[in-house]
Design a protein around this motif. Structure first.
Motif, PDB file in Angstrom:
ATOM      1  N   MET A   1     -30.010  -6.279  14.591  1.00 53.38           N
ATOM      2  CA  MET A   1     -29.367  -7.512  14.215  1.00 53.38           C
ATOM      3  C   MET A   1     -30.064  -8.067  12.992  1.00 53.38           C
ATOM      4  N   GLY A   2     -29.428  -8.957  12.275  1.00 51.35           N
ATOM      5  CA  GLY A   2     -29.993  -9.552  11.075  1.00 51.35           C
ATOM      6  C   GLY A   2     -31.160 -10.463  11.376  1.00 51.35           C
ATOM      7  N   LYS A   3     -31.784 -10.930  10.347  1.00 46.60           N
ATOM      8  CA  LYS A   3     -32.950 -11.795  10.465  1.00 46.60           C
ATOM      9  C   LYS A   3     -32.644 -13.086  11.197  1.00 46.60           C
ATOM     10  N   GLU A   4     -31.435 -13.545  11.117  1.00 44.46           N
ATOM     11  CA  GLU A   4     -31.059 -14.857  11.615  1.00 44.46           C
ATOM     12  C   GLU A   4     -30.455 -14.848  13.017  1.00 44.46           C
ATOM     13  N   GLN A  24     -21.631  -5.652  23.594  1.00 44.91           N
ATOM     14  CA  GLN A  24     -20.447  -4.922  23.144  1.00 44.91           C
ATOM     15  C   GLN A  24     -20.596  -4.476  21.691  1.00 44.91           C
ATOM     16  N   VAL A  25     -21.184  -5.329  20.849  1.00 45.01           N
ATOM     17  CA  VAL A  25     -21.409  -4.971  19.455  1.00 45.01           C
ATOM     18  C   VAL A  25     -22.344  -3.775  19.375  1.00 45.01           C
ATOM     19  N   GLU A  26     -23.402  -3.784  20.182  1.00 49.42           N
ATOM     20  CA  GLU A  26     -24.346  -2.669  20.179  1.00 49.42           C
ATOM     21  C   GLU A  26     -23.689  -1.380  20.654  1.00 49.42           C
ATOM     22  N   LYS A  27     -22.848  -1.475  21.690  1.00 48.81           N
ATOM     23  CA  LYS A  27     -22.124  -0.289  22.157  1.00 48.81           C
ATOM     24  C   LYS A  27     -21.166   0.208  21.082  1.00 48.81           C
ATOM     25  N   ALA A  28     -20.488  -0.741  20.431  1.00 50.26           N
ATOM     26  CA  ALA A  28     -19.524  -0.375  19.399  1.00 50.26           C
ATOM     27  C   ALA A  28     -20.202   0.316  18.226  1.00 50.26           C
ATOM     28  N   ALA A  29     -21.445  -0.042  17.944  1.00 51.64           N
ATOM     29  CA  ALA A  29     -22.169   0.567  16.836  1.00 51.64           C
ATOM     30  C   ALA A  29     -22.409   2.053  17.073  1.00 51.64           C
ATOM     31  N   GLU A  30     -22.390   2.475  18.328  1.00 55.62           N
ATOM     32  CA  GLU A  30     -22.623   3.870  18.668  1.00 55.62           C
ATOM     33  C   GLU A  30     -21.328   4.700  18.623  1.00 55.62           C
ATOM     34  N   GLU A  31     -20.196   4.043  18.578  1.00 55.46           N
ATOM     35  CA  GLU A  31     -18.901   4.722  18.573  1.00 55.46           C
ATOM     36  C   GLU A  31     -18.544   5.238  17.188  1.00 55.46           C
ATOM     37  N   GLU A  32     -17.596   6.180  17.162  1.00 57.35           N
ATOM     38  CA  GLU A  32     -16.989   6.551  15.889  1.00 57.35           C
ATOM     39  C   GLU A  32     -16.251   5.323  15.381  1.00 57.35           C
ATOM     40  N   LYS A  60     -19.234  -5.672   7.505  1.00 55.86           N
ATOM     41  CA  LYS A  60     -18.746  -4.987   8.699  1.00 55.86           C
ATOM     42  C   LYS A  60     -19.384  -5.576   9.954  1.00 55.86           C
ATOM     43  N   GLN A  61     -20.674  -5.826   9.915  1.00 56.02           N
ATOM     44  CA  GLN A  61     -21.365  -6.363  11.088  1.00 56.02           C
ATOM     45  C   GLN A  61     -20.859  -7.754  11.442  1.00 56.02           C
ATOM     46  N   VAL A  62     -20.655  -8.579  10.434  1.00 55.97           N
ATOM     47  CA  VAL A  62     -20.138  -9.930  10.675  1.00 55.97           C
ATOM     48  C   VAL A  62     -18.750  -9.845  11.299  1.00 55.97           C
ATOM     49  N   MET A  63     -17.915  -8.960  10.785  1.00 59.15           N
ATOM     50  CA  MET A  63     -16.549  -8.823  11.304  1.00 59.15           C
ATOM     51  C   MET A  63     -16.530  -8.259  12.724  1.00 59.15           C
ATOM     52  N   VAL A  64     -17.367  -7.262  13.009  1.00 61.02           N
ATOM     53  CA  VAL A  64     -17.411  -6.697  14.360  1.00 61.02           C
ATOM     54  C   VAL A  64     -17.865  -7.764  15.349  1.00 61.02           C
ATOM     55  N   GLU A  65     -18.890  -8.542  14.984  1.00 62.19           N
ATOM     56  CA  GLU A  65     -19.345  -9.619  15.866  1.00 62.19           C
ATOM     57  C   GLU A  65     -18.238 -10.641  16.100  1.00 62.19           C
ATOM     58  N   LEU A  67     -14.926 -10.350  15.767  1.00 63.54           N
ATOM     59  CA  LEU A  67     -13.810  -9.803  16.544  1.00 63.54           C
ATOM     60  C   LEU A  67     -14.198  -9.593  18.003  1.00 63.54           C
ATOM     61  N   THR A  68     -15.411  -9.140  18.242  1.00 63.70           N
ATOM     62  CA  THR A  68     -15.862  -8.910  19.612  1.00 63.70           C
ATOM     63  C   THR A  68     -15.918 -10.222  20.385  1.00 63.70           C
ATOM     64  N   GLU A  69     -16.391 -11.272  19.740  1.00 62.74           N
ATOM     65  CA  GLU A  69     -16.448 -12.579  20.408  1.00 62.74           C
ATOM     66  C   GLU A  69     -15.050 -13.171  20.594  1.00 62.74           C
ATOM     67  N   TYR A  70     -14.153 -12.916  19.658  1.00 60.83           N
ATOM     68  CA  TYR A  70     -12.800 -13.460  19.720  1.00 60.83           C
ATOM     69  C   TYR A  70     -11.954 -12.760  20.778  1.00 60.83           C
ATOM     70  N   LEU A  71     -12.192 -11.487  20.997  1.00 58.76           N
ATOM     71  CA  LEU A  71     -11.421 -10.702  21.957  1.00 58.76           C
ATOM     72  C   LEU A  71     -12.229 -10.532  23.239  1.00 58.76           C
ATOM     73  N   PRO A  72     -12.133 -11.486  24.160  1.00 60.13           N
ATOM     74  CA  PRO A  72     -13.001 -11.478  25.343  1.00 60.13           C
ATOM     75  C   PRO A  72     -12.783 -10.292  26.270  1.00 60.13           C
TER      76      PRO A  72
END
Length: 77
Positions: A1-4, A24-32, A60-65, A67-72
Motif C-alpha cells: 500500500m502507499g505511504k498514506e 479484496q484489493v490484495e487478492k485482486a493484485a494476485e489475479e490476472e 490503477k491502485q486508486v481505481m481498484v481500491e 471500485l472494490t469499496e464501491y462494489l460491496p
C-alpha cells in the motif's frame, strides 16, 4: 500500500468495510488483469491522477481500491 494508507482510511470511511476491501484489493493484485476502458469526466480523471501522485502509487491502485469499496459484493475468489 502507499505511504498514506488506503483510500478508506484517508477519507474516514467505515474501517470494517475498508479492511475487507483491502483484503479484496490484495487478492485482486494476485489475479490476472483485464483492461477496463471507461470515459469519465476530465475532472474525475484529474482527481484520480492527483490522488495517485499524492500517495505515490499508480492510478490503477486508486481505481481498484475505489471500485472494490464501491462494489460491496465483489469477491476475487
Amino acid at each position: 500500500m502507499g505511504k498514506e494508507g488506503n483510500l478508506a482510511e484517508q477519507t474516514g470511511r467505515n474501517t470494517d468495510k475498508s479492511e475487507e476491501a483491502q483484503e479484496q484489493v490484495e487478492k485482486a493484485a494476485e489475479e490476472e488483469t483485464k483492461r477496463l476502458n471507461a470515459n469519465v469526466p476530465e475532472s474525475l480523471h484529474q482527481a484520480v491522477r492527483m490522488e495517485a501522485a499524492r500517495r505515490g502509487v499508480e492510478m490503477k491502485q486508486v481505481m481498484v481500491e475505489a471500485l472494490t469499496e464501491y462494489l460491496p459484493n465483489y469477491s476475487s475468489e
